[in-house]
Write an enzyme that holds these catalytic residues in place. Structure first.
Site, PDB file in Angstrom:
ATOM      1  N   GLU A 103       0.856  -1.187   0.000  1.00  0.00           N
ATOM      2  CA  GLU A 103       0.000   0.000   0.000  1.00  0.00           C
ATOM      3  C   GLU A 103       0.890   1.235   0.000  1.00  0.00           C
ATOM      4  O   GLU A 103       0.970   1.996   0.964  1.00  0.00           O
ATOM      5  CB  GLU A 103      -0.950  -0.084   1.198  1.00  0.00           C
ATOM      6  CG  GLU A 103      -1.882  -1.292   1.081  1.00  0.00           C
ATOM      7  CD  GLU A 103      -2.527  -1.732   2.388  1.00  0.00           C
ATOM      8  OE1 GLU A 103      -3.155  -2.809   2.390  1.00  0.00           O
ATOM      9  OE2 GLU A 103      -2.396  -1.038   3.407  1.00  0.00           O
ATOM     10  N   HIS A 125      -3.171   3.386   5.318  1.00  0.00           N
ATOM     11  CA  HIS A 125      -3.264   2.199   4.439  1.00  0.00           C
ATOM     12  C   HIS A 125      -3.821   2.544   3.063  1.00  0.00           C
ATOM     13  O   HIS A 125      -4.226   3.678   2.805  1.00  0.00           O
ATOM     14  CB  HIS A 125      -4.229   1.177   5.065  1.00  0.00           C
ATOM     15  CG  HIS A 125      -3.704   0.471   6.266  1.00  0.00           C
ATOM     16  ND1 HIS A 125      -3.338  -0.846   6.254  1.00  0.00           N
ATOM     17  CD2 HIS A 125      -3.475   0.915   7.524  1.00  0.00           C
ATOM     18  CE1 HIS A 125      -2.913  -1.197   7.460  1.00  0.00           C
ATOM     19  NE2 HIS A 125      -2.986  -0.145   8.257  1.00  0.00           N
ATOM     20  N   GLU A 165      -7.806   4.730   4.939  1.00  0.00           N
ATOM     21  CA  GLU A 165      -7.670   3.919   3.726  1.00  0.00           C
ATOM     22  C   GLU A 165      -7.766   4.832   2.507  1.00  0.00           C
ATOM     23  O   GLU A 165      -8.683   5.640   2.405  1.00  0.00           O
ATOM     24  CB  GLU A 165      -8.788   2.863   3.646  1.00  0.00           C
ATOM     25  CG  GLU A 165      -8.794   1.856   4.796  1.00  0.00           C
ATOM     26  CD  GLU A 165      -7.747   0.765   4.647  1.00  0.00           C
ATOM     27  OE1 GLU A 165      -7.083   0.712   3.588  1.00  0.00           O
ATOM     28  OE2 GLU A 165      -7.598  -0.031   5.602  1.00  0.00           O
TER      29      GLU A 165
HETATM   30 ZN    ZN Z   1      -3.661  -2.238   4.687  1.00  0.00          ZN
END
Ligand code: ZN
Length: 376
Positions: A172, A262, A338
């Site tokens: 990531e 992330h 995220e």
């Molecule tokens: Zn992750």
């Protein structure tokens, strides 16, 4: 016409070449060492100037996140600075699930990756440049199983303990681009957001929690196949020295606010996940998180609150994940950020999709939201 050549023996390189014929290749993604995860690819193609490449990555129905491939365009660069997108299409019924990438390079060498890579060399540039800035302390938190240093940067004179950490999942890579944006803001002596934050907070910043997985070209694990974001209850020197070192350092400082950065393979937008379901949950602690989330949502169109993960039921939080562990252990306002691998369908940018540049801009908004949250 001559065959193209494909190479991946470099920092974060990862691909298996099954077959090359002219400007076409059949490829597969090797698993992370000692684990079943596979999704990250990074390779270069040479000898294809002016010819349309057809690169078929096969066997993706068994990849870690098959939902990551529909509506996904592969990242491509010819100068290794600007990363654009190459038209790609996924067919689950061909060759065990195949992503076909088409691209005509203007020059002799083109680089392809799941997302714009963030190399360990660039990591050392980032850490050294930040460490040279006024008022920044560098700490060596520990050593990885491959013998790499685990770097932490600290700054600010305030009492609020803020931990920002990224790339527990090394594939990531947008997470470290985010860190580069955050450090540029925080180390700029003239930046008004940074001035306010440095006055109120002490920052502890780990730009890369998983250097071994990063250099090895892994999606999700460290040198011995451990998913670090499932180690926060009982980290060990044998399996997860990275988490052990970071958690021990957190125990020394305490944590008031934490963000674990992330990327999500399937969901095409940025979102936050909180710590619902921790044993010591209080509405007050939860409201602190929801208030931050709303501030960020108001500040930038690149963040939203509609799509995201399902919240855990009361008492069912997984404490081996860092956000839950940090919220439970320290009573902190903790969260997982995220970012997407794909493009945001609500604000599409076909040339680049989600990019290093957008990851860096989101970092700035996250920090400005933190300042507003502290003052609220
Ligand atoms: Zn992750």
């Amino acid at each position: 016409m001559s065959d193209i050549r494909i190479d991946a023996q470099f920092d974060s390189g990862n691909i298996e070449v099954l077959e090359v014929s002219g400007q076409r290749a059949r490829l597969a993604i090797p698993k992370d060492h000692m684990s079943e995860f596979r999704q990250w690819f990074h390779f270069r193609v040479s000898g294809a100037k002016g010819r349309e490449l057809e690169l078929v990555i096969t066997g993706l129905n068994d990849s870690a996140y098959p939902g990551g491939w529909p509506d996904y365009d592969a990242c491509v660069s010819e100068d290794r600075h600007y990363w654009g997108r190459a038209r790609s299409s996924f067919d689950k019924d061909t060759d065990g699930g195949a992503l076909t990438i088409r691209y005509t390079p203007a020059s002799d060498i083109a680089w392809f990756a799941y997302f714009a890579p963030y190399s360990m060399e660039r990591h050392h540039d980032l850490v050294s440049e930040a460490a040279a800035a006024e008022g920044v302390d560098h700490r060596h938190l520990g050593t990885t199983l491959d013998g790499q240093p685990l770097d932490c940067l600290e700054l600010g004179e305030g009492a609020t303990q803020v931990w920002l950490y990224a790339r527990q999942h090394p594939g990531e890579s947008m997470a470290e681009w985010w860190m580069e944006g955050a450090l540029e803001v925080l180390t700029d002596p003239a930046d008004p957001v940074a001035m306010g934050l440095r006055k109120q907070c002490r920052f502890h910043i780990v730009p890369n929690c998983n250097p071994d997985g990063s250099r090895r070209g892994h999606l999700r694990t460290n040198a011995v196949g451990t998913n670090l974001n499932r180690e926060w209850s009982e980290p060990s020197a044998e399996k997860s020295p990275e988490v052990l070192a970071i958690r021990n350092a957190m125990d020394e400082t305490g944590v008031d606010f934490a963000m674990d950065v992330h990327g999500d393979e399937a969901i095409p937008v940025a979102f936050l996940a909180g710590f619902e379901g921790i044993p010591s949950w209080t509405d007050k602690q939860g409201d602190d998180f929801y208030r931050y989330q709303k501030i960020l949502d108001r500040r930038t169109p690149d963040f939203q609150m509609e799509k995201g993960y399902t919240k855990s039921k009361p008492g069912s939080a997984n404490l081996s994940m860092s956000t839950n562990q940090v919220a439970e252990r320290f009573g902190a306002c903790a969260m997982t950020l995220e970012m997407p691998f794909k493009d945001n369908p609500a604000a599409p940018e076909p040339a680049q999709g989600w990019s290093p540049e957008r990851s860096k801009m989101l970092a700035r908004d996250c920090l400005a939201a933190l300042l507003e949250w502290l003052e609220g």
